[in-house]
Write a protein that holds these residues in place. Structure first.
Motif, PDB file in Angstrom:
ATOM      1  N   LEU A  23       0.998  -1.361   0.019  1.00  0.00           N
ATOM      2  CA  LEU A  23       0.078  -0.080   0.003  1.00  0.00           C
ATOM      3  C   LEU A  23       0.720   1.286  -0.069  1.00  0.00           C
ATOM      4  CD1 LEU A  23      -2.403  -1.090   2.687  1.00  0.00           C
ATOM      5  CD2 LEU A  23      -2.823  -1.568   0.366  1.00  0.00           C
ATOM      6  N   LEU A  24       0.719   1.921  -1.025  1.00  0.00           N
ATOM      7  CA  LEU A  24       1.566   3.295  -1.072  1.00  0.00           C
ATOM      8  C   LEU A  24       0.917   4.430  -0.393  1.00  0.00           C
ATOM      9  CD1 LEU A  24       2.834   3.362  -4.706  1.00  0.00           C
ATOM     10  CD2 LEU A  24       3.879   2.565  -2.779  1.00  0.00           C
ATOM     11  N   GLY A  25       1.559   5.146   0.440  1.00  0.00           N
ATOM     12  CA  GLY A  25       1.355   6.259   1.256  1.00  0.00           C
ATOM     13  C   GLY A  25       1.249   7.607   0.360  1.00  0.00           C
ATOM     14  N   ASN A  26       1.357   8.732   1.243  1.00  0.00           N
ATOM     15  CA  ASN A  26       1.343  10.083   0.641  1.00  0.00           C
ATOM     16  C   ASN A  26       2.688  10.253  -0.078  1.00  0.00           C
ATOM     17  OD1 ASN A  26      -1.115  10.769   1.789  1.00  0.00           O
ATOM     18  ND2 ASN A  26      -0.338  11.602   3.591  1.00  0.00           N
ATOM     19  N   LYS A  27       3.846   9.561   0.375  1.00  0.00           N
ATOM     20  CA  LYS A  27       5.040   9.871  -0.249  1.00  0.00           C
ATOM     21  C   LYS A  27       5.168   9.150  -1.574  1.00  0.00           C
ATOM     22  CE  LYS A  27       7.635  10.821   3.897  1.00  0.00           C
ATOM     23  NZ  LYS A  27       8.935  10.533   4.718  1.00  0.00           N
ATOM     24  N   GLY A  28       4.406   8.073  -1.921  1.00  0.00           N
ATOM     25  CA  GLY A  28       4.374   7.509  -3.064  1.00  0.00           C
ATOM     26  C   GLY A  28       5.382   6.371  -3.284  1.00  0.00           C
ATOM     27  N   ALA A  29       5.875   5.949  -4.320  1.00  0.00           N
ATOM     28  CA  ALA A  29       6.971   4.956  -4.546  1.00  0.00           C
ATOM     29  C   ALA A  29       8.099   5.421  -4.196  1.00  0.00           C
ATOM     30  CB  ALA A  29       6.922   4.659  -6.089  1.00  0.00           C
ATOM     31  N   THR A  30       8.787   4.954  -3.062  1.00  0.00           N
ATOM     32  CA  THR A  30      10.010   5.258  -2.414  1.00  0.00           C
ATOM     33  C   THR A  30      11.130   4.060  -2.731  1.00  0.00           C
ATOM     34  OG1 THR A  30       9.619   4.759  -0.497  1.00  0.00           O
ATOM     35  CG2 THR A  30       9.046   6.801  -0.980  1.00  0.00           C
ATOM     36  N   GLU A  31      12.425   4.399  -2.376  1.00  0.00           N
ATOM     37  CA  GLU A  31      13.312   3.150  -2.279  1.00  0.00           C
ATOM     38  C   GLU A  31      12.714   2.224  -1.414  1.00  0.00           C
ATOM     39  OE1 GLU A  31      15.822   2.533  -4.617  1.00  0.00           O
ATOM     40  OE2 GLU A  31      15.265   4.182  -5.679  1.00  0.00           O
ATOM     41  N   ALA A  32      12.199   2.261  -0.302  1.00  0.00           N
ATOM     42  CA  ALA A  32      11.889   1.557   0.770  1.00  0.00           C
ATOM     43  C   ALA A  32      10.895   0.632   0.425  1.00  0.00           C
ATOM     44  CB  ALA A  32      11.446   1.930   2.086  1.00  0.00           C
ATOM     45  N   VAL A  33       9.823   1.205  -0.403  1.00  0.00           N
ATOM     46  CA  VAL A  33       8.744   0.575  -0.858  1.00  0.00           C
ATOM     47  C   VAL A  33       9.352  -0.372  -2.121  1.00  0.00           C
ATOM     48  CG1 VAL A  33       6.701   0.890  -2.523  1.00  0.00           C
ATOM     49  CG2 VAL A  33       7.016   2.160  -0.495  1.00  0.00           C
ATOM     50  N   LEU A  34      10.272   0.140  -2.902  1.00  0.00           N
ATOM     51  CA  LEU A  34      10.754  -0.667  -3.788  1.00  0.00           C
ATOM     52  C   LEU A  34      11.490  -1.916  -3.288  1.00  0.00           C
ATOM     53  CD1 LEU A  34      10.913  -0.270  -6.963  1.00  0.00           C
ATOM     54  CD2 LEU A  34      13.248   0.511  -6.739  1.00  0.00           C
ATOM     55  N   LYS A  35      12.149  -1.816  -2.267  1.00  0.00           N
ATOM     56  CA  LYS A  35      12.896  -3.009  -1.536  1.00  0.00           C
ATOM     57  C   LYS A  35      11.650  -4.044  -1.130  1.00  0.00           C
ATOM     58  CE  LYS A  35      17.007  -0.744  -0.095  1.00  0.00           C
ATOM     59  NZ  LYS A  35      17.852  -0.312   0.998  1.00  0.00           N
ATOM     60  N   GLU A  36      10.624  -3.348  -0.597  1.00  0.00           N
ATOM     61  CA  GLU A  36       9.744  -4.606  -0.132  1.00  0.00           C
ATOM     62  C   GLU A  36       8.914  -5.116  -1.245  1.00  0.00           C
ATOM     63  OE1 GLU A  36       8.492  -5.552   3.133  1.00  0.00           O
ATOM     64  OE2 GLU A  36      10.487  -4.292   3.903  1.00  0.00           O
ATOM     65  N   LEU A  37       8.629  -4.464  -2.365  1.00  0.00           N
ATOM     66  CA  LEU A  37       7.935  -5.044  -3.384  1.00  0.00           C
ATOM     67  C   LEU A  37       8.782  -6.001  -3.990  1.00  0.00           C
ATOM     68  CD1 LEU A  37       5.709  -5.111  -5.435  1.00  0.00           C
ATOM     69  CD2 LEU A  37       7.025  -3.216  -6.671  1.00  0.00           C
ATOM     70  N   ASP A  38      10.068  -5.892  -3.960  1.00  0.00           N
ATOM     71  CA  ASP A  38      11.137  -6.808  -4.518  1.00  0.00           C
ATOM     72  C   ASP A  38      10.937  -8.266  -3.647  1.00  0.00           C
ATOM     73  OD1 ASP A  38      13.302  -7.542  -6.247  1.00  0.00           O
ATOM     74  OD2 ASP A  38      14.603  -7.506  -4.532  1.00  0.00           O
ATOM     75  N   LEU A  39      11.091  -7.904  -2.316  1.00  0.00           N
ATOM     76  CA  LEU A  39      10.844  -9.367  -1.449  1.00  0.00           C
ATOM     77  C   LEU A  39       9.527  -9.894  -1.901  1.00  0.00           C
ATOM     78  CD1 LEU A  39      12.162  -7.684   2.027  1.00  0.00           C
ATOM     79  CD2 LEU A  39      13.239  -9.559   0.495  1.00  0.00           C
ATOM     80  N   ALA A  40       8.580  -9.086  -1.634  1.00  0.00           N
ATOM     81  CA  ALA A  40       7.116  -9.833  -2.015  1.00  0.00           C
ATOM     82  C   ALA A  40       6.751 -10.294  -3.309  1.00  0.00           C
ATOM     83  CB  ALA A  40       6.079  -8.442  -2.022  1.00  0.00           C
TER      84      ALA A  40
END
Length: 98
Positions: A23-40
């Protein structure tokens, strides 16, 4: 890896019952989200991502950032939800039709 139309249709049918994993928040797509998505993607291969609010151009920019950063394929986008797929080369979980 380009998906054929029959493979996209098959993945869309599998993704129908899934709930968004990221779930993306107000900051949108960030490097931290990218790492979590890569794991998922490594674990599940097929994931739903709920994008943050904004106009269509902003959502398209978020999708392109996520797909390029994880080398995933966009299967479908409906509103604020996008389905992404990336084959796990070591242990494939989904058998795709030809």
């Amino acid at each position: 890896m380009a998906l054929s139309p029959s493979q996209r249709r098959y993945l869309r049918s599998l993704a129908h019952d899934l709930h968004p994993v990221i779930l993306l928040g107000n900051k949108g797509a960030t490097e931290a989200v990218l790492k979590e998505l890569d794991l998922a993607l490594s674990h599940h291969e097929l994931v739903k991502v709920k994008l943050s609010g904004g106009d269509k151009e902003e959502r398209d920019a978020q999708i392109s950032f996520l797909t390029e950063g994880t080398r995933a394929e966009s299967v479908q986008q409906i509103g604020h939800v996008v389905v992404l797929f990336r084959r796990n080369e070591d242990e494939p979980k989904l058998a795709l039709p030809r």
